[in-house]
Enzyme design. Structure first.
Site: not given
Length: 244
Positions: A193, A49
């Site tokens: 991430h 993400d």
């Protein structure tokens, strides 16, 4: 008079709670319209993400290419727009590029129309760069509002089986490796991430995440565990109800 003031204050607060927190709790608890894992999956799905990040995402792509792993990247539209060459590389190397809003903004702060715009604008950026429509959506922070399931219905909403706190340097250094090793290879969807510029994240966390991830991938592949592709994730949802 005091009673009316209380009502005037309470009614909007109640509506906001139903529109945001209650909607999120209901969707995530019931799993209606979302997927948290690959049914009958024999392996692990890696998802990332908040990128692309011009420093960390190319290093991540190098690592994945070295091990022939295909992942799903849920990108922030403005980051994608600023780094089109990275998005193009993701596409060319067989990764799936999903929607994570144009700005890293929570659905709890958005009206229905703003939610639609965040999703559609990001989809337009991805299509303009790659020539392909995105198929996956994941809301920032995993937060929904009542409108989100409706305006995102053309996409598969992918949540996660495991979220590991890798946006903090301390977590990456102290517990990330152990948490990764504990993930079962039963269709688990893992979120990491590749950008640390968003609120509550540490700028340098992705550097530490990459170091841990490299060791984890090496160890996992040596143990014969597969990393499932975006195509396998997509196929697992075909012909099935969205109630998982």
């Amino acid at each position: 008079m005091k009673k009316w003031r209380l009502i005037v204050f309470a009614v909007p607060l109640l509506f906001y709670s139903l529109y945001t927190v209650a909607a999120t709790l209901f969707i995530r608890t019931t799993s209606i319209g979302i997927r948290k894992k690959v049914r009958n999956g024999n392996g692990i799905v890696l998802t990332f993400d908040d990128g692309p990040n011009p420093l960390y995402t190319p290093k991540l792509l190098d690592l994945l290419a070295h091990h022939t792993i295909k992942a799903v990247f849920f990108v922030v539209g403005e980051h994608a727009e600023n780094n089109p060459e990275i998005i193009q590389r993701m596409h060319e190397e067989g990764h799936s590029i999903g929607i994570h809003h144009y700005k890293h903004v929570s659905n709890w702060r958005l009206t229905p129309e703003q939610t639609r715009q965040q999703i559609s604008r990001t989809a337009e950026v991805i299509k303009r760069i790659t020539g392909s429509e995105p198929v996956f959506y994941r809301p920032p922070w995993g937060r929904f509002n009542l409108a989100a399931p409706i305006v995102s219905r053309r996409y598969e909403t992918i949540m996660w089986s495991y979220i590991l706190g890798d946006w903090k340097v301390r977590t990456c250094k102290e517990t990330l490796a152990e948490k990764l090793r504990a993930i079962p290879a039963d269709g688990s969807i893992v979120v990491l991430h590749d950008d640390g510029s968003n609120p509550e994240a540490d700028d340098k966390a992705p550097a530490h995440m990459l170091s841990v991830l490299e060791s984890y991938i090496q160890e996992t592949t040596e143990n014969g565990i597969r990393f499932l592709s975006p195509d396998e994730l997509m196929m697992s949802g075909q012909g099935q109800s969205h109630v998982h």
